[in-house]
Write a protein that holds these residues in place. Structure first.
Motif, PDB file in Angstrom:
ATOM      1  N   SER A  21       0.831  -1.206   0.000  1.00 55.21           N
ATOM      2  CA  SER A  21       0.000   0.000   0.000  1.00 55.21           C
ATOM      3  C   SER A  21       0.866   1.256   0.000  1.00 55.21           C
ATOM      4  N   GLU A  22       1.864   1.281   0.879  1.00 57.85           N
ATOM      5  CA  GLU A  22       2.757   2.438   0.942  1.00 57.85           C
ATOM      6  C   GLU A  22       3.549   2.590  -0.350  1.00 57.85           C
ATOM      7  N   ALA A  23       4.039   1.480  -0.875  1.00 62.41           N
ATOM      8  CA  ALA A  23       4.822   1.531  -2.110  1.00 62.41           C
ATOM      9  C   ALA A  23       3.971   2.027  -3.281  1.00 62.41           C
ATOM     10  N   LEU A  24       2.715   1.582  -3.340  1.00 62.65           N
ATOM     11  CA  LEU A  24       1.838   2.022  -4.425  1.00 62.65           C
ATOM     12  C   LEU A  24       1.481   3.502  -4.315  1.00 62.65           C
ATOM     13  N   ILE A  25       1.380   4.015  -3.105  1.00 65.19           N
ATOM     14  CA  ILE A  25       1.133   5.460  -2.936  1.00 65.19           C
ATOM     15  C   ILE A  25       2.324   6.240  -3.495  1.00 65.19           C
ATOM     16  N   THR A  26       3.533   5.741  -3.271  1.00 65.80           N
ATOM     17  CA  THR A  26       4.720   6.371  -3.855  1.00 65.80           C
ATOM     18  C   THR A  26       4.637   6.355  -5.374  1.00 65.80           C
ATOM     19  N   VAL A  27       4.257   5.203  -5.931  1.00 65.32           N
ATOM     20  CA  VAL A  27       4.125   5.088  -7.384  1.00 65.32           C
ATOM     21  C   VAL A  27       3.037   6.033  -7.900  1.00 65.32           C
ATOM     22  N   LEU A  28       1.938   6.143  -7.168  1.00 64.98           N
ATOM     23  CA  LEU A  28       0.861   7.058  -7.566  1.00 64.98           C
ATOM     24  C   LEU A  28       1.378   8.491  -7.654  1.00 64.98           C
ATOM     25  N   HIS A  29       2.144   8.909  -6.667  1.00 66.32           N
ATOM     26  CA  HIS A  29       2.701  10.271  -6.695  1.00 66.32           C
ATOM     27  C   HIS A  29       3.663  10.446  -7.865  1.00 66.32           C
ATOM     28  N   LEU A  30       4.438   9.424  -8.163  1.00 63.49           N
ATOM     29  CA  LEU A  30       5.331   9.503  -9.327  1.00 63.49           C
ATOM     30  C   LEU A  30       4.524   9.587 -10.624  1.00 63.49           C
ATOM     31  N   ALA A  31       3.423   8.847 -10.696  1.00 65.89           N
ATOM     32  CA  ALA A  31       2.555   8.921 -11.880  1.00 65.89           C
ATOM     33  C   ALA A  31       1.950  10.319 -12.024  1.00 65.89           C
ATOM     34  N   GLU A  32       1.629  10.937 -10.905  1.00 70.29           N
ATOM     35  CA  GLU A  32       1.030  12.278 -10.936  1.00 70.29           C
ATOM     36  C   GLU A  32       1.973  13.320 -11.522  1.00 70.29           C
ATOM     37  N   ILE A  33       3.269  13.100 -11.361  1.00 76.12           N
ATOM     38  CA  ILE A  33       4.237  14.072 -11.888  1.00 76.12           C
ATOM     39  C   ILE A  33       4.960  13.549 -13.131  1.00 76.12           C
ATOM     40  N   GLY A  34       4.467  12.433 -13.680  1.00 80.05           N
ATOM     41  CA  GLY A  34       5.039  11.897 -14.910  1.00 80.05           C
ATOM     42  C   GLY A  34       6.400  11.255 -14.751  1.00 80.05           C
ATOM     43  N   LYS A  35       6.716  10.747 -13.566  1.00 79.38           N
ATOM     44  CA  LYS A  35       8.045  10.175 -13.307  1.00 79.38           C
ATOM     45  C   LYS A  35       8.015   8.675 -13.013  1.00 79.38           C
ATOM     46  N   MET A  36       6.901   8.007 -13.286  1.00 77.94           N
ATOM     47  CA  MET A  36       6.821   6.573 -13.042  1.00 77.94           C
ATOM     48  C   MET A  36       7.631   5.835 -14.107  1.00 77.94           C
ATOM     49  N   LYS A  37       8.428   4.885 -13.662  1.00 83.84           N
ATOM     50  CA  LYS A  37       9.288   4.134 -14.577  1.00 83.84           C
ATOM     51  C   LYS A  37       8.470   3.135 -15.396  1.00 83.84           C
ATOM     52  N   PRO A  38       8.836   2.932 -16.667  1.00 81.33           N
ATOM     53  CA  PRO A  38       8.139   1.940 -17.497  1.00 81.33           C
ATOM     54  C   PRO A  38       8.182   0.536 -16.888  1.00 81.33           C
ATOM     55  N   GLU A  39       9.269   0.205 -16.186  1.00 77.67           N
ATOM     56  CA  GLU A  39       9.384  -1.104 -15.547  1.00 77.67           C
ATOM     57  C   GLU A  39       8.326  -1.274 -14.460  1.00 77.67           C
ATOM     58  N   THR A  40       8.021  -0.192 -13.775  1.00 77.97           N
ATOM     59  CA  THR A  40       7.002  -0.239 -12.732  1.00 77.97           C
ATOM     60  C   THR A  40       5.629  -0.483 -13.348  1.00 77.97           C
ATOM     61  N   VAL A  41       5.348   0.192 -14.452  1.00 75.48           N
ATOM     62  CA  VAL A  41       4.077   0.004 -15.154  1.00 75.48           C
ATOM     63  C   VAL A  41       3.940  -1.452 -15.599  1.00 75.48           C
ATOM     64  N   SER A  42       4.995  -1.998 -16.187  1.00 77.81           N
ATOM     65  CA  SER A  42       4.972  -3.387 -16.651  1.00 77.81           C
ATOM     66  C   SER A  42       4.737  -4.355 -15.503  1.00 77.81           C
ATOM     67  N   TRP A  43       5.435  -4.137 -14.394  1.00 76.83           N
ATOM     68  CA  TRP A  43       5.286  -5.006 -13.230  1.00 76.83           C
ATOM     69  C   TRP A  43       3.860  -4.942 -12.699  1.00 76.83           C
ATOM     70  N   LEU A  44       3.317  -3.733 -12.594  1.00 77.21           N
ATOM     71  CA  LEU A  44       1.973  -3.568 -12.052  1.00 77.21           C
ATOM     72  C   LEU A  44       0.925  -4.195 -12.973  1.00 77.21           C
ATOM     73  N   LYS A  45       1.098  -4.062 -14.277  1.00 79.14           N
ATOM     74  CA  LYS A  45       0.177  -4.704 -15.224  1.00 79.14           C
ATOM     75  C   LYS A  45       0.220  -6.217 -15.073  1.00 79.14           C
ATOM     76  N   MET A  46       1.410  -6.765 -14.877  1.00 79.98           N
ATOM     77  CA  MET A  46       1.547  -8.208 -14.711  1.00 79.98           C
ATOM     78  C   MET A  46       0.805  -8.676 -13.455  1.00 79.98           C
ATOM     79  N   GLN A  47       0.915  -7.904 -12.389  1.00 75.58           N
ATOM     80  CA  GLN A  47       0.226  -8.278 -11.147  1.00 75.58           C
ATOM     81  C   GLN A  47      -1.295  -8.241 -11.343  1.00 75.58           C
ATOM     82  N   ILE A  48      -1.771  -7.247 -12.065  1.00 72.78           N
ATOM     83  CA  ILE A  48      -3.211  -7.130 -12.333  1.00 72.78           C
ATOM     84  C   ILE A  48      -3.660  -8.278 -13.238  1.00 72.78           C
TER      85      ILE A  48
END
Length: 134
Positions: A21-48
Motif C-alpha cells: 500500500s505504501e509503495a503504491l502510494i509512492t508510485v501514484l505520486h510519481l505517476a502524478e508528476i510523470g516520473k513513473m518508470k516503465p518497468e514499474t508500469v509493466s510489473w503492475l500490469k503483470m500483477q493485475i
C-alpha cells in the motif's frame, strides 16, 4: 518498486520489506508528476493480469506476505487512471468490485469485505469510493 525509506545521514536506502500500500502510494505520486518508470508500469500490469498483487514484498521483489488487499487494487487503478490507461484502470477496478458483498442477507451487504468473518475494512472501502471518481 521503490525502497521503503532513505536515511539522509548515511545516504542509504532502507532494506526492510515493502508494504505494498505504501509503495503504491509512492508510485501514484510519481505517476502524478510523470516520473513513473516503465518497468514499474509493466510489473503492475503483470500483477493485475495475474490477480496477484500481494501485501508485502522484499526489496529484491520476493513475495513476503501472500495476502491481498482490495485497497491495493484500488490504488493500482488510480495509478493507471493517472497514467491515462483506461484498460488497466478498468481491469483493476473489476478486481476491486469482485470483493463487493452481494448477498442481501449479509450484515455487510454492499461493502467490500469477507462474508465468512463479516469483516469490511474502511481502508479498502474508502479507496474504492475514491477510485471510482476517476
Amino acid at each position: 518498486m521503490y525502497a521503503p525509506s532513505y536515511n539522509w545521514k548515511t545516504n542509504q536506502y532502507g532494506t526492510k520489506n515493502l508494504n505494498t500500500s505504501e509503495a503504491l502510494i509512492t508510485v501514484l505520486h510519481l505517476a502524478e508528476i510523470g516520473k513513473m518508470k516503465p518497468e514499474t508500469v509493466s510489473w503492475l500490469k503483470m500483477q493485475i493480469d495475474n490477480k496477484k498483487l500481494y501485501n508485502s514484498y522484499t526489496t529484491a521483489g520476493a513475495i513476503e506476505d501472500h495476502d491481498q488487499s482490495t485497497g491495493n487494487y484500488a490504488i493500482a487503478a488510480m495509478i493507471f487512471a493517472r497514467n491515462g490507461d483506461r484498460k488497466y484502470y478498468q481491469k483493476a477496478m473489476n478486481l476491486v468490485w469482485d470483493d463487493q458483498v452481494r448477498n442481501k442477507n449479509s450484515k455487510i451487504y454492499g461493502a467490500l469485505g469477507d462474508t465468512k468473518d463479516n469483516d469490511a475494512y474502511s481502508f479498502n472501502n474508502l479507496l474504492a469510493l475514491l477510485t471510482s471518481q476517476y
